[in-house]
Design a protein around this motif. Structure first.
Motif, short mmCIF file in Angstrom:
data_model
loop_
_atom_site.label_atom_id
_atom_site.label_comp_id
_atom_site.label_asym_id
_atom_site.label_seq_id
_atom_site.Cartn_x
_atom_site.Cartn_y
_atom_site.Cartn_z
N LEU A 143 -0.68 -11.99 -14.63
CA LEU A 143 -0.65 -10.63 -14.09
C LEU A 143 -1.45 -10.59 -12.79
CD1 LEU A 143 -1.32 -8.56 -17.35
CD2 LEU A 143 0.87 -8.76 -16.15
N ALA A 144 -0.86 -10.04 -11.76
CA ALA A 144 -1.54 -9.90 -10.47
C ALA A 144 -1.24 -8.53 -9.88
CB ALA A 144 -1.08 -10.99 -9.51
N ILE A 145 -2.27 -7.91 -9.31
CA ILE A 145 -2.10 -6.63 -8.62
C ILE A 145 -2.04 -6.91 -7.12
CG2 ILE A 145 -3.18 -4.43 -8.03
CD1 ILE A 145 -4.25 -4.22 -10.81
N ALA A 146 -1.01 -6.36 -6.46
CA ALA A 146 -0.82 -6.61 -5.03
C ALA A 146 -0.47 -5.32 -4.32
CB ALA A 146 0.28 -7.65 -4.82
N GLY A 147 -0.94 -5.18 -3.08
CA GLY A 147 -0.60 -3.98 -2.31
C GLY A 147 -1.42 -3.86 -1.04
N ALA A 148 -1.50 -2.64 -0.52
CA ALA A 148 -2.20 -2.40 0.74
C ALA A 148 -2.59 -0.94 0.86
CB ALA A 148 -1.32 -2.81 1.92
N SER A 149 -3.44 -0.64 1.84
CA SER A 149 -3.89 0.74 2.03
C SER A 149 -4.25 0.99 3.49
CB SER A 149 -5.11 1.03 1.15
OG SER A 149 -6.25 0.35 1.65
N SER A 150 -4.39 2.26 3.83
CA SER A 150 -4.92 2.66 5.13
C SER A 150 -5.55 4.05 4.98
CB SER A 150 -3.82 2.68 6.21
OG SER A 150 -2.72 3.48 5.82
N GLN A 151 -6.49 4.34 5.85
CA GLN A 151 -7.17 5.64 5.83
C GLN A 151 -7.19 6.17 7.25
OE1 GLN A 151 -10.07 7.18 6.90
NE2 GLN A 151 -10.58 8.66 5.30
N HIS A 152 -6.62 7.33 7.47
CA HIS A 152 -6.34 7.83 8.81
C HIS A 152 -7.55 7.79 9.74
CE1 HIS A 152 -5.90 10.97 11.94
NE2 HIS A 152 -4.70 10.45 12.04
N ASN A 153 -8.64 8.45 9.36
CA ASN A 153 -9.77 8.59 10.28
C ASN A 153 -10.41 7.26 10.64
OD1 ASN A 153 -9.31 11.30 10.17
ND2 ASN A 153 -11.01 11.78 8.82
N SER A 154 -10.55 6.36 9.67
CA SER A 154 -11.18 5.08 9.96
C SER A 154 -10.31 4.23 10.88
CB SER A 154 -11.47 4.33 8.66
OG SER A 154 -10.27 4.05 7.95
#
Length: 331
Positions: A125-136
């Motif tokens: 089992l592996a968790i994969a993905g990505a993110s972003s935060q507008h202000n930073s």
């Protein structure tokens, strides 16, 4: 480079966690959590980004009825220097961690590597993905939001979002990963950080063409080819490139873009959405739901990334770009 996954790893659970402005997204009904505070009650934007990632992973584990000790690998990335929000979230998750940077293409590059680990028998089992935060992200790559700087019509809005998926062995009741294409770095000499769609479109075109050719496929073999995040202008450029190569109008209708659609026709977001969390949030919510409803049987997800940095921009370098594709199907 095209990879064929003989064991067909499955996408067993997904999550999409977003910020307050993202409730204006046309995909809002598919999101798992919508925070009412951009910083998720933290005292910095970067800590808020980390909290958002942690929440997305918690949602995945809850859906799959597992705990962090059941996870073999956590793969992910964001757009902040050294991907510190993802690293801090990994510290809380406390599992083997592989940090990845493909800019806004990280949603797919992480999924490809998780699938490879599963294919090789190195991961259950592996968790994969990505993110972003507008202000930073805006503060790092463009201007601090407090400046109130005016943006051109080609600019895109960095979304506050985290999208993650749980990859495991093949299961007939879930979508599975059949193939992937790892894209090359393409640079057409673009230099405008406010026109990412135009810079990334050639990379998307090259990756899609390579995948179709190596797989001996046609565009209409897919229910949709979803890029992300070219935005409205970048999607038009991509379609124009395919039209010039002889693609028929009815096939061009199968091209969609997460960034172009994310905020609908809201003019406040100019050319659409962007950010590593943009495609991740759409792929791990809306696309997954279409599989489970039976609407989609096969899709090609193509995440694009502009591989610039504040330093490369200050040194007046051009903007190298990439695009990674992953083919997901469900019987």
């Amino acid at each position: 480079m095209v990879i064929i996954f003989k064991t067909k790893p499955s996408l067993l659970a997904t999550s999409a966690v977003v910020g307050p402005l993202e409730k204006r997204s046309v995909f809002r009904s598919y999101f798992d959590t919508i925070f009412e505070d951009e910083r998720m009650q933290a005292n910095t934007n970067e800590k808020g980004n980390a909290a958002m990632i942690s929440e997305a992973c918690a949602v995945v584990m809850k859906k799959a009825n597992i705990k962090n000790l059941d996870i073999d690998y956590f793969l992910g990335g964001d757009l902040v220097n050294q991907m510190t929000p993802t690293t801090f979230a990994a510290r809380e998750l406390a599992v083997s961690f592989i940090g990845l940077f493909s800019a806004c293409a990280t949603s797919v590059s992480s999924l490809i590597i998780a699938s490879l680990l599963t294919e090789l028998g190195a991961s259950e089992l592996a968790i994969a993905g990505a993110s972003s935060q507008h202000n930073s992200v805006e503060r790092q790559f463009r201007y601090p939001v407090d400046y109130g700087a005016q943006k051109p019509a080609t600019a895109q809005w960095t979304v506050t979002a985290a999208g993650y998926g749980l990859v495991g062995k093949h299961h007939p009741d879930f979508p599975y990963i059949e193939a992937a294409t790892v894209g090359k770095v393409v640079d057409f000499g673009a230099t405008d950080p406010f026109h990412m769609g135009g810079a990334m479109a050639p990379a998307a075109y090259q990756t899609i063409q390579a995948h179709l050719q190596k797989r001996n496929q046609k565009i209409h073999d897919y229910d949709v080819i979803m890029t992300g995040d070219l935005g409205k202008i970048g999607l038009k450029i991509l379609k124009a490139m395919f039209a010039q190569s002889g693609t028929k109008k009815e096939e061009l209708q199968l091209f969609r873009d997460a960034g172009a659609e994310f905020y609908g026709e809201d003019q406040a977001f100019l050319a659409g959405a962007s950010g590593a969390g943009c495609s991740a949030a759409v792929y791990f919510s809306y696309i997954d739901a279409q599989f489970k409803s039976g609407r989609y049987k096969r899709v090609l997800l193509v995440a694009t990334g502009a591989l610039l940095s504040p330093l490369s921009y200050q040194q007046k370098e051009s903007i190298p770009c990439t695009a990674h594709a992953i083919e997901i199907a469900m019987k």
